[in-house]
Scaffold this motif. Structure first.
Motif, short mmCIF file in Angstrom:
data_model
loop_
_atom_site.label_atom_id
_atom_site.label_comp_id
_atom_site.label_asym_id
_atom_site.label_seq_id
_atom_site.Cartn_x
_atom_site.Cartn_y
_atom_site.Cartn_z
N GLU A 59 -40.90 -19.56 59.85
CA GLU A 59 -40.18 -19.48 58.58
C GLU A 59 -40.26 -18.05 58.05
O GLU A 59 -41.34 -17.48 57.91
CB GLU A 59 -40.77 -20.44 57.54
CG GLU A 59 -40.09 -20.28 56.17
CD GLU A 59 -40.54 -21.27 55.11
OE1 GLU A 59 -41.52 -22.01 55.34
OE2 GLU A 59 -39.89 -21.29 54.04
N ASN A 116 -34.94 -19.30 54.01
CA ASN A 116 -34.74 -19.94 52.70
C ASN A 116 -33.45 -19.41 52.07
O ASN A 116 -33.16 -18.22 52.11
CB ASN A 116 -35.91 -19.62 51.78
CG ASN A 116 -37.20 -20.28 52.24
OD1 ASN A 116 -37.40 -21.47 52.03
ND2 ASN A 116 -38.05 -19.50 52.89
N GLU A 148 -33.07 -23.39 54.88
CA GLU A 148 -33.85 -24.23 53.99
C GLU A 148 -33.23 -24.25 52.60
O GLU A 148 -33.07 -23.20 51.98
CB GLU A 148 -35.30 -23.72 53.90
CG GLU A 148 -36.03 -23.83 55.22
CD GLU A 148 -37.54 -23.72 55.06
OE1 GLU A 148 -38.04 -23.64 53.92
OE2 GLU A 148 -38.21 -23.72 56.10
N ASP A 182 -36.24 -28.37 51.70
CA ASP A 182 -37.55 -27.77 51.40
C ASP A 182 -38.17 -28.44 50.17
O ASP A 182 -37.46 -29.00 49.34
CB ASP A 182 -37.32 -26.27 51.11
CG ASP A 182 -38.59 -25.44 51.31
OD1 ASP A 182 -39.64 -26.00 51.65
OD2 ASP A 182 -38.49 -24.21 51.13
N LYS A 203 -38.96 -31.12 54.70
CA LYS A 203 -40.23 -30.41 54.55
C LYS A 203 -40.96 -30.99 53.36
O LYS A 203 -40.54 -30.83 52.21
CB LYS A 203 -39.99 -28.91 54.37
CG LYS A 203 -39.31 -28.29 55.59
CD LYS A 203 -39.33 -26.79 55.56
CE LYS A 203 -40.70 -26.24 55.89
NZ LYS A 203 -40.65 -24.76 56.08
MG MG Z 1 -39.21 -22.72 52.62
#
Ligand code: MG
Ligand code: C2E
Ligand code: MG
Ligand code: MG
Length: 287
Positions: A59, A116, A148, A182, A203
């Motif tokens: 990530e 993200n 995400e 996320d 997540k």
């Molecule tokens: Mg994240």
């Protein structure tokens, strides 16, 4: 609610409102130059397979160190970048940089990169084309990228706009890009709503991980187990965030949770450190 408060500038700094506003302006001014001054970098945190220990993905996480200053945490500068609209440019840079850096990791080890994305970026009309263009230019397979998003960014706008954003995500997903939800469990969306979202990976937020070994662990485990099983039933992969102890990892593995991320395995590290990590034990990494 605690998480929401954590994202609030005033609560974070516990300053007076006026001081907080000054601080906001200062951060905004600094951020405006951060890209050009090359003060932004990406750190990468491995997402690992709980059974084999293989690295499944990394990530990308933004890091900002103003020249001559101290590092400013993302929870502080991302909200300012969103307010000022700077997140659009910064987010595009992060996507570009992550795709460039992850190319080798994907080619050699089959590892995906997750990036993200903020709500503001998603609402840009050009978002879909930007993502596909970057992937093409770097010759990165589309399934090597996971975006995400959070539930809140899907809900924090009009129903029509939400519908449009969901359609954009579904379109990208149809092109092979994976979508992860996320911080799952901190928003308000119902489980029925989850079924309608174009999502591949759930997540589970860190706030579910810590209590697994706390005083109310029986309840906490039942809750996490239910989410993991629900996700499996919906053909979603689950990543549990914030795994810090072997005990937590063991509990999650027993629940059948496939993937995890946290300081137990690795903190976010530099690209060179990712290279080293992948080289030292290549046998660990399933392609
Ligand atoms: Mg994240
Ligand atoms: P996130 O996407 O949920 O990222 C996970 C955060 O948890 C990261 O914080 C990571 O360093 C931290 N973390 C990972 N493992 C552990 C652990 O075992 N224990 C604890 N206590 N923390 C752990 P970080 O890097 O400070 O980022 C905070 C948030 O900033 C991210 O949360 C994400 O929402 C946002 N962010 C970071 N980079 C970007 C970006 O490029 N674009 C956007 N839009 N947001 C970003
Ligand atoms: Mg998260
Ligand atoms: Mg987060």
């Amino acid at each position: 609610a605690a998480k929401a408060a954590g994202k609030n500038q005033v609560a974070v700094f516990d300053y007076t409102l006026r001081a907080a506003r000054l601080h906001h302006a200062e951060i905004a001014a600094g951020l405006r130059q951060a890209l050009a001054a090359e003060e932004l970098t990406l750190a990468y945190q491995p997402v690992v397979n709980l059974t084999t220990g293989a690295v499944y993905a990394v990530e990308a996480l933004l890091r900002w160190t103003p020249s001559g200053g101290r590092r400013v945490p993302p929870d502080v500068f991302i909200p300012v970048a969103e307010d000022t609209g700077l997140i659009v440019e910064i987010g595009r840079w992060a996507l570009e940089q992550a795709c460039a850096q992850a190319k080798q990791w994907h080619r050699r080890y089959g590892i995906a990169v997750t990036v993200n994305v903020s709500g503001r970026q998603l609402r840009e009309r050009s978002f879909r084309d930007t993502v596909l263009e970057i992937l093409t230019r770097h010759a990165l397979p589309r399934n090597a990228l996971t975006l995400e998003v959070t539930e809140s960014m899907l809900l924090a706008t009009s129903p029509a706009e939400t519908q449009r954003i969901v359609a954009v995500l579904a379109d990208l997903r149809a092109h092979g890009v994976r979508i992860a939800l996320d911080d799952f469990g901190t928003g308000y969306s119902s489980l029925a709503y989850l079924r309608t979202l174009p999502v591949d990976i759930l997540k589970i937020d860190r706030s579910f991980t810590t209590p697994l070994t706390g005083a109310d662990h029986r309840q906490a485990r039942a809750f996490t187990k239910a989410i993991v099983e629900l996700a499996a039933g919906l053909d979603l992969a689950t990543v549990v965030e914030g795994v810090e102890s072997r005990e937590q990892a063991g509990i999650l593995q027993q629940m059948g949770c496939p993937l995890a991320q946290g300081y137990l395995f690795s903190p976010p590290i530099s690209p060179a450190e990712v290279d080293d990590l992948l080289q030292v034990s290549p046998w660990q990494h399933a392609v």
